[in-house]
Design an enzyme around this catalytic site. Structure first.
Site, mmCIF file in Angstrom:
data_model
loop_
_atom_site.group_PDB
_atom_site.id
_atom_site.type_symbol
_atom_site.label_atom_id
_atom_site.label_comp_id
_atom_site.label_asym_id
_atom_site.label_seq_id
_atom_site.Cartn_x
_atom_site.Cartn_y
_atom_site.Cartn_z
ATOM 1 N N TRP A 130 -19.900 15.041 11.057
ATOM 2 C CA TRP A 130 -18.877 14.760 10.055
ATOM 3 C C TRP A 130 -19.180 15.511 8.770
ATOM 4 O O TRP A 130 -20.333 15.614 8.354
ATOM 5 C CB TRP A 130 -18.860 13.270 9.711
ATOM 6 C CG TRP A 130 -18.311 12.400 10.784
ATOM 7 C CD1 TRP A 130 -17.664 12.792 11.922
ATOM 8 C CD2 TRP A 130 -18.372 10.976 10.810
ATOM 9 N NE1 TRP A 130 -17.307 11.699 12.655
ATOM 10 C CE2 TRP A 130 -17.732 10.561 11.998
ATOM 11 C CE3 TRP A 130 -18.893 10.010 9.968
ATOM 12 C CZ2 TRP A 130 -17.605 9.220 12.354
ATOM 13 C CZ3 TRP A 130 -18.764 8.671 10.314
ATOM 14 C CH2 TRP A 130 -18.123 8.289 11.498
ATOM 15 N N LYS A 135 -14.127 16.419 11.279
ATOM 16 C CA LYS A 135 -14.964 16.222 12.468
ATOM 17 C C LYS A 135 -15.273 17.593 13.042
ATOM 18 O O LYS A 135 -14.446 18.188 13.719
ATOM 19 C CB LYS A 135 -14.257 15.343 13.502
ATOM 20 C CG LYS A 135 -14.199 13.871 13.107
ATOM 21 C CD LYS A 135 -12.802 13.469 12.747
ATOM 22 C CE LYS A 135 -12.776 12.105 12.052
ATOM 23 N NZ LYS A 135 -11.525 11.921 11.291
ATOM 24 N N THR A 172 0.875 -1.179 0.000
ATOM 25 C CA THR A 172 0.000 0.000 0.000
ATOM 26 C C THR A 172 0.911 1.226 0.000
ATOM 27 O O THR A 172 2.057 1.141 0.453
ATOM 28 C CB THR A 172 -0.891 0.051 1.253
ATOM 29 O OG1 THR A 172 -0.019 0.150 2.390
ATOM 30 C CG2 THR A 172 -1.736 -1.185 1.396
ATOM 31 N N GLU A 212 -5.563 -3.922 -1.112
ATOM 32 C CA GLU A 212 -5.974 -5.127 -0.374
ATOM 33 C C GLU A 212 -7.090 -5.892 -1.077
ATOM 34 O O GLU A 212 -7.416 -7.010 -0.691
ATOM 35 C CB GLU A 212 -6.474 -4.739 1.033
ATOM 36 C CG GLU A 212 -5.415 -4.178 1.962
ATOM 37 C CD GLU A 212 -5.236 -2.658 1.844
ATOM 38 O OE1 GLU A 212 -5.523 -2.109 0.766
ATOM 39 O OE2 GLU A 212 -4.812 -2.034 2.829
HETATM 40 P P1 ADP Z 1 -3.364 4.276 -1.183
HETATM 41 O O1 ADP Z 1 -3.447 4.067 0.280
HETATM 42 O O2 ADP Z 1 -2.053 4.447 -1.713
HETATM 43 O O3 ADP Z 1 -4.325 5.308 -1.702
HETATM 44 P P2 ADP Z 1 -4.855 2.276 -2.569
HETATM 45 O O4 ADP Z 1 -4.605 2.539 -3.983
HETATM 46 O O5 ADP Z 1 -4.994 0.881 -2.128
HETATM 47 O O6 ADP Z 1 -3.712 2.873 -1.756
HETATM 48 O O7 ADP Z 1 -6.086 3.149 -2.153
HETATM 49 C C1 ADP Z 1 -7.309 2.640 -1.738
HETATM 50 C C2 ADP Z 1 -8.184 3.755 -1.298
HETATM 51 O O8 ADP Z 1 -8.442 4.664 -2.359
HETATM 52 C C3 ADP Z 1 -9.551 3.311 -0.845
HETATM 53 O O9 ADP Z 1 -9.521 2.877 0.479
HETATM 54 C C4 ADP Z 1 -10.372 4.574 -1.032
HETATM 55 O O10 ADP Z 1 -10.248 5.433 0.082
HETATM 56 C C5 ADP Z 1 -9.727 5.220 -2.205
HETATM 57 N N1 ADP Z 1 -10.504 4.965 -3.426
HETATM 58 C C6 ADP Z 1 -10.284 4.039 -4.366
HETATM 59 N N2 ADP Z 1 -11.188 4.128 -5.357
HETATM 60 C C7 ADP Z 1 -12.023 5.133 -5.026
HETATM 61 C C8 ADP Z 1 -13.174 5.733 -5.633
HETATM 62 N N3 ADP Z 1 -13.647 5.327 -6.801
HETATM 63 N N4 ADP Z 1 -13.765 6.749 -4.991
HETATM 64 C C9 ADP Z 1 -13.301 7.191 -3.807
HETATM 65 N N5 ADP Z 1 -12.222 6.689 -3.193
HETATM 66 C C10 ADP Z 1 -11.595 5.670 -3.790
#
Ligand code: ADP
Length: 541
Positions: free
Chosen positions: A441, A436, A182, A327
């Protein structure tokens, strides 16, 4: 009673072999400098065989981690198959990470060999002395090696010395195939270890009509980097079907990409919203023929409704919104309209298409409130999104931080969502990004989407800033659209006010030249929050 079906193992080998047998002449195209490199699935297969032999000679054994530090190219595709199909683990390294995180990741994964693009050598040379487990560096170039890296070898020389036929092992499907960390928005990055089975099933879901709907007739260009969640599984899915693949290499500006779409007649592509926003802006002043494009997948952060509408109305390009995480391999939800929605008024359809969609078949999800209770599917109640399925991680790789994230067979995503009556999820925010404010929120994602709907705005992000009375209040940063009339604060407030309660509006809007981005092109809220943590917010009347 047991079913009487074959215990057929789902591994990447048959995916590669099928493409070779059925589509040997199909092209795989890579932009290398001003020229294009073109070869076929037959070439891919044969070079992957050579690569597997070469890995063996380098002492790579089953289960060893092999790092890749590379752009989206045909060689990276060879590594995507060659490494896992001979039994090792393809560990993609994010080339935009700061050096200390790269060092952490390579040491944590204990990579034995690293394959590196010639252009990325300086990055690796800088950190090589800190890498404890790497025995060989293999440089992917056609030219003579020039590097300070110890034990450096030439990829092309290694391959040239090997036969093209390799006796691929029959691996159990749960064998580890690939690994991705990640991006470490909080603390050190965490490792996710994909299996052959999870990659196989996830690739199938990319091909579902209700997934990303990839077919063998597609010309697929992954703009999302191959180091970012295996380019969303697109290369595995395209190989599974024998679709043409086009790789942009390091050429990732909006102009590079639209030129590629036009020249190679791309039909499907995928990337993060900031990239598509850049392209949409370019198309305001320059003309390109994008008529080949039938689907532009957007995910990684929320796609503003204005982005989806802009591409559809002005350029007849369908933007498909999807949600996922490292994940979750990553495809968790995809936003396709249900048949019953086809007759809804246009505005309502766009509103739904800006949500993140419904879970892919095989993925189960639920939203759980702070008391641990599942929230109602009413589009209003918020809860943390939890998911499970065959391509969802069951643990982080050798990491104590798994504790609390994988509970009762569910993965806790850390994303706050609502789920509507039809099962469409909407990401409200990441838990840590929510504002917050006085016990309530405020969704930064919703504010950003609304602000980016203003015609004078190119990009916008909203963060929480500490506030003496309300604990936190929202602050918006806005990049004005170049070549357009600069937006005023008042006009932005007027644009968004109808969609929010007064107390949800940002206390201030600042105009900036650019917004810091993460290594995968998302707004980097950690950095932005740090920059503005002492900003004295004005009160709003
Ligand atoms: P990083 O932590 O580097 O951003 P990831 O690519 O695994 O790693 O990111 C996943 C996160 O990206 C998700 O938990 C979410 O918060 C955000 N995310 C992914 N796709 C979307 C989407 N279509 N709309 C909003 N948030 C998104």
């Amino acid at each position: 009673m047991q079913g009487l079906m074959m215990d057929y193992q789902l591994t990447l080998r048959p995916i590669l072999e099928r493409a070779y047998k059925l589509f040997p002449k199909r092209e795989i195209v890579t932009k290398v400098g001003p020229a294009m490199h073109r070869y076929t699935y037959a070439d891919l297969y044969q070079r992957t065989g050579q690569l597997a032999h070469a890995l063996e000679k380098l002492g790579v054994k089953a289960g060893d981690r092999v790092g890749t530090l590379a752009w989206n190219t045909y060689r990276h595709l060879e590594l995507y198959f060659g490494i896992p199909c001979m039994g090792a683990v393809c560990h993609t390294l994010n080339l935009r990470l700061p050096p200390d995180q790269l060092i952490y990741i390579i040491n944590h994964a204990a990579d034995k060999v690293i394959f590196v693009d010639q252009t990325l050598l300086p990055l690796l040379e800088k950190i090589a002395a800190h890498l404890k487990t790497v025995e060989h560096f293999v440089v992917m170039t056609n030219t003579p090696l020039q590097t300070s890296l110890p034990n450096a070898l030439s990829y092309e020389e290694l391959l040239a010395a090997e036969p093209t036929e390799y006796n691929w092992p029959d691996l159990p499907e749960n064998t580890a195939a690939a690994m991705c960390y990640t991006s470490g928005t909080t603390g050190d990055p965490k490792g996710v270890l994909y299996s052959h089975r999870s990659c196989y099933l996830h690739a199938m879901s990319v091909c579902f009509g209700d997934g990303l709907g990839l077919t063998s007739s597609d010309i697929m260009m992954p703009v999302v980097p191959m180091f970012h969640v295996l380019a969303w599984g697109l290369p595995y899915a395209a190989t599974m079907l024998g679709a043409v693949q086009v790789f942009p290499g390091p050429h990732m500006t909006p102009r590079d990409l639209v030129e590629l779409i036009q020249a190679e007649k791309i039909t499907i592509t995928g990337g993060v919203p900031t990239l598509w926003l850049g392209i949409l802006n370019l198309l305001e002043s320059e003309r390109y023929d994008l008529s080949s494009l039938r689907s532009m997948v957007v995910g990684g952060s929320a796609a503003p409704q204005s982005l989806i509408e802009g591409f559809q109305k002005k350029h007849n390009v369908r933007v498909v919104h999807a949600w996922g995480m490292t994940e979750t391999s990553p495809l968790g939800t995809v936003c396709n309209l249900k048949r019953e929605m086809f007759d809804l008024p246009e505005e309502e359809q766009y509103h739904i298409r800006a949500k993140q969609g419904i879970p892919s078949p095989c993925v189960e999800l639920r939203a759980v409130d702070e008391a641990g209770k599942e929230v109602q599917w009413d589009g209003k109640a918020m809860g943390e999104l939890q998911v499970r399925g065959p391509w969802v991680a069951s643990n982080y790789y050798n990491d104590d931080r798994s504790v609390g994230r994988f509970e009762g067979g569910w993965f806790r995503t850390g994303d706050v969502v609502t789920i509507d009556e039809e099962g469409y999820i909407q990401i409200v925010d990441r838990t840590k990004d929510l504002v917050k404010s006085g016990g309530e929120w405020i969704s930064t994602v919703e504010l950003e989407s609304a602000i980016m709907g203003h015609p004078g705005v190119l990009e916008a992000t909203v963060i929480a800033v500490p506030h003496p009375k309300w604990q936190e209040r929202p602050l918006a940063l806005v990049v004005p659209r170049p070549n357009a009339e600069p937006p005023s604060k008042e006009s932005i407030y007027a644009h968004i006010a109808p969609h929010f309660a007064k107390w949800q509006l940002p206390n201030d809007i600042l105009f900036v030249e650019s917004i810091p981005k993460t290594s995968v092109g998302k707004f980097d809220k950690k950095v932005i929050r740090e920059q503005y943590k002492d900003y004295a917010l004005p009160e709003r009347a």
